[in-house]
Design a protein around this motif. Structure first.
Motif, PDB file in Angstrom:
ATOM      1  N   GLU A 110     -21.476 -15.270 -10.601  1.00 21.51           N
ATOM      2  CA  GLU A 110     -20.814 -16.882 -10.810  1.00 21.51           C
ATOM      3  C   GLU A 110     -19.292 -16.627 -11.312  1.00 21.51           C
ATOM      4  N   PRO A 111     -18.630 -17.592 -10.662  1.00 24.72           N
ATOM      5  CA  PRO A 111     -17.284 -17.688 -10.846  1.00 24.72           C
ATOM      6  C   PRO A 111     -16.690 -18.120 -12.208  1.00 24.72           C
ATOM      7  N   PRO A 112     -15.516 -17.666 -12.710  1.00 27.73           N
ATOM      8  CA  PRO A 112     -15.189 -18.159 -14.137  1.00 27.73           C
ATOM      9  C   PRO A 112     -14.949 -19.613 -14.156  1.00 27.73           C
ATOM     10  N   PRO A 113     -15.067 -20.324 -15.008  1.00 26.61           N
ATOM     11  CA  PRO A 113     -14.888 -21.714 -15.247  1.00 26.61           C
ATOM     12  C   PRO A 113     -13.433 -22.042 -14.822  1.00 26.61           C
ATOM     13  N   ALA A 114     -13.437 -23.271 -14.071  1.00 23.08           N
ATOM     14  CA  ALA A 114     -12.296 -23.804 -13.452  1.00 23.08           C
ATOM     15  C   ALA A 114     -11.338 -24.334 -14.597  1.00 23.08           C
ATOM     16  N   PRO A 115      -9.993 -24.073 -14.389  1.00 22.34           N
ATOM     17  CA  PRO A 115      -8.922 -24.480 -15.337  1.00 22.34           C
ATOM     18  C   PRO A 115      -9.246 -25.954 -15.712  1.00 22.34           C
ATOM     19  N   VAL A 116      -9.033 -26.284 -17.130  1.00 27.22           N
ATOM     20  CA  VAL A 116      -9.208 -27.677 -17.628  1.00 27.22           C
ATOM     21  C   VAL A 116      -8.107 -28.608 -17.351  1.00 27.22           C
ATOM     22  N   SER A 117      -6.832 -27.918 -17.160  1.00 28.60           N
ATOM     23  CA  SER A 117      -5.523 -28.708 -17.111  1.00 28.60           C
ATOM     24  C   SER A 117      -4.779 -27.868 -16.221  1.00 28.60           C
ATOM     25  N   ASP A 118      -3.488 -28.566 -15.455  1.00 28.31           N
ATOM     26  CA  ASP A 118      -2.652 -27.756 -14.886  1.00 28.31           C
ATOM     27  C   ASP A 118      -1.933 -26.470 -15.606  1.00 28.31           C
ATOM     28  N   GLU A 119      -1.855 -26.885 -17.135  1.00 28.41           N
ATOM     29  CA  GLU A 119      -1.290 -25.814 -18.140  1.00 28.41           C
ATOM     30  C   GLU A 119      -2.245 -24.665 -18.248  1.00 28.41           C
ATOM     31  N   ASP A 120      -3.310 -24.719 -17.958  1.00 25.96           N
ATOM     32  CA  ASP A 120      -4.248 -23.517 -18.317  1.00 25.96           C
ATOM     33  C   ASP A 120      -4.110 -22.442 -17.357  1.00 25.96           C
ATOM     34  N   VAL A 121      -2.813 -21.976 -17.621  1.00 23.76           N
ATOM     35  CA  VAL A 121      -2.516 -20.774 -16.617  1.00 23.76           C
ATOM     36  C   VAL A 121      -3.298 -19.439 -16.719  1.00 23.76           C
ATOM     37  N   LYS A 122      -3.822 -19.009 -17.523  1.00 27.01           N
ATOM     38  CA  LYS A 122      -4.707 -17.990 -17.895  1.00 27.01           C
ATOM     39  C   LYS A 122      -5.916 -18.238 -17.002  1.00 27.01           C
ATOM     40  N   ALA A 123      -6.581 -19.211 -17.137  1.00 25.84           N
ATOM     41  CA  ALA A 123      -7.756 -19.683 -16.389  1.00 25.84           C
ATOM     42  C   ALA A 123      -7.690 -19.763 -14.861  1.00 25.84           C
ATOM     43  N   GLU A 124      -6.225 -20.290 -14.696  1.00 29.13           N
ATOM     44  CA  GLU A 124      -6.098 -20.327 -13.123  1.00 29.13           C
ATOM     45  C   GLU A 124      -5.916 -18.951 -12.473  1.00 29.13           C
ATOM     46  N   GLN A 125      -5.298 -17.968 -13.409  1.00 25.72           N
ATOM     47  CA  GLN A 125      -4.979 -16.406 -12.817  1.00 25.72           C
ATOM     48  C   GLN A 125      -6.366 -15.903 -12.674  1.00 25.72           C
ATOM     49  N   LEU A 126      -7.440 -16.189 -13.786  1.00 21.17           N
ATOM     50  CA  LEU A 126      -8.701 -15.548 -13.563  1.00 21.17           C
ATOM     51  C   LEU A 126      -9.415 -16.021 -12.482  1.00 21.17           C
ATOM     52  N   LEU A 127      -9.591 -17.277 -12.262  1.00 22.75           N
ATOM     53  CA  LEU A 127      -9.805 -17.824 -11.140  1.00 22.75           C
ATOM     54  C   LEU A 127      -9.540 -17.225  -9.769  1.00 22.75           C
ATOM     55  N   LYS A 128      -8.261 -17.009  -9.610  1.00 19.65           N
ATOM     56  CA  LYS A 128      -7.454 -16.595  -8.650  1.00 19.65           C
ATOM     57  C   LYS A 128      -7.832 -15.032  -8.490  1.00 19.65           C
ATOM     58  N   ARG A 129      -8.028 -14.409  -9.346  1.00 19.07           N
ATOM     59  CA  ARG A 129      -8.402 -12.859  -9.236  1.00 19.07           C
ATOM     60  C   ARG A 129      -9.836 -12.481  -9.010  1.00 19.07           C
ATOM     61  N   TYR A 130     -10.634 -13.872  -9.513  1.00 20.21           N
ATOM     62  CA  TYR A 130     -12.134 -13.943  -9.085  1.00 20.21           C
ATOM     63  C   TYR A 130     -11.933 -13.951  -7.487  1.00 20.21           C
ATOM     64  N   ARG A 131     -11.444 -14.908  -6.851  1.00 18.70           N
ATOM     65  CA  ARG A 131     -11.495 -14.955  -5.541  1.00 18.70           C
ATOM     66  C   ARG A 131     -10.868 -14.033  -4.607  1.00 18.70           C
ATOM     67  N   GLU A 132      -9.774 -13.231  -5.186  1.00 15.35           N
ATOM     68  CA  GLU A 132      -9.416 -11.923  -4.366  1.00 15.35           C
ATOM     69  C   GLU A 132     -10.601 -10.933  -4.452  1.00 15.35           C
ATOM     70  N   VAL A 133     -11.124 -10.757  -5.448  1.00 17.94           N
ATOM     71  CA  VAL A 133     -12.204  -9.687  -5.497  1.00 17.94           C
ATOM     72  C   VAL A 133     -13.362 -10.092  -4.540  1.00 17.94           C
ATOM     73  N   VAL A 134     -13.842 -11.364  -4.692  1.00 14.56           N
ATOM     74  CA  VAL A 134     -14.865 -11.840  -3.840  1.00 14.56           C
ATOM     75  C   VAL A 134     -14.690 -11.453  -2.306  1.00 14.56           C
ATOM     76  N   ALA A 135     -13.169 -11.806  -2.043  1.00 12.43           N
ATOM     77  CA  ALA A 135     -12.866 -11.630  -0.520  1.00 12.43           C
ATOM     78  C   ALA A 135     -12.503 -10.145  -0.244  1.00 12.43           C
ATOM     79  N   GLU A 136     -12.161  -9.271  -1.217  1.00 12.45           N
ATOM     80  CA  GLU A 136     -11.620  -7.915  -0.892  1.00 12.45           C
ATOM     81  C   GLU A 136     -12.961  -6.765  -1.205  1.00 12.45           C
ATOM     82  N   PHE A 137     -13.816  -7.271  -2.047  1.00 10.68           N
ATOM     83  CA  PHE A 137     -14.766  -6.000  -2.395  1.00 10.68           C
ATOM     84  C   PHE A 137     -15.465  -5.836  -1.159  1.00 10.68           C
ATOM     85  N   PRO A 138     -16.066  -6.731  -0.533  1.00 10.77           N
ATOM     86  CA  PRO A 138     -17.054  -6.156   0.735  1.00 10.77           C
ATOM     87  C   PRO A 138     -16.185  -5.475   1.926  1.00 10.77           C
TER      88      PRO A 138
END
Length: 161
Positions: free
Chosen positions: A27-55
């Motif tokens: 399950e992906p991390p929760p989506a950012p709650v606002s445009d200022e939620d930089v940490k959540a945005e970075q976490l979601l971006k990293r998750y998507r990167e791993v989903v694409a690259e791991f296989p």
């Protein structure tokens, strides 16, 4: 039952990128709650990167059985007999031993014993994963994965047969 061999050699720094060596959480991390939620945005971006690259990454997975989901082109050999797969490991050890960082790892008696124990483990249906530091800062990863089905992850499909 048959066995697939995998080899990776490269910079230790790349091998240490564990995020790309682990399957992504289901399950992906929760989506950012606002445009200022930089940490959540970075976490979601990293998750998507791993989903694409791991296989598709050639990096050795932390759990050996996950080699089975990697690209078919990474399979270095397929053998029906455990002895044949262990012999491949032995050939790779002989090929790389002069570059092993540790003198102790170059000991031919120990390497022969390692090949024999590899054959026994493969015969029992267990995967084998070996790693050696090479001349700095490189690393060698050798793995043989038992397939059809894999004991630890029977749900993973065979990449070759």
């Amino acid at each position: 039952m048959h066995h697939h061999g995998y080899l990776w050699s490269g910079p230790k720094e790349r091998f240490d990128n564990e995020a790309l060596r682990r399957p992504p959480h289901p399950e992906p991390p929760p989506a950012p709650v606002s445009d200022e939620d930089v940490k959540a945005e970075q976490l979601l971006k990293r998750y998507r990167e791993v989903v694409a690259e791991f296989p598709t990454s050639d990096l050795p997975p932390i759990e050996t059985a996950y080699w089975l989901i990697k690209p078919r082109s990474l399979v270095r050999g397929t053998w029906d007999e455990a002895k044949e797969a262990a012999a491949w490991i032995g050939e790779r050890l002989a090929e790389y031993a002069p570059r092993f960082a540790s003198e102790r790892d170059r000991d031919t008696t120990s390497l022969a014993q390692l090949v024999n124990s590899t054959a026994e483990r493969l015969k029992s249906g267990t995967d084998v994963s070996l790693g050696f530091y090479l001349e700095r800062p490189s690393y060698l990863s050798l793995a043989v994965v038992t397939c059809s089905p894999n004991r630890s992850m029977p749900e993973l499909a065979c990449p070759v047969r």
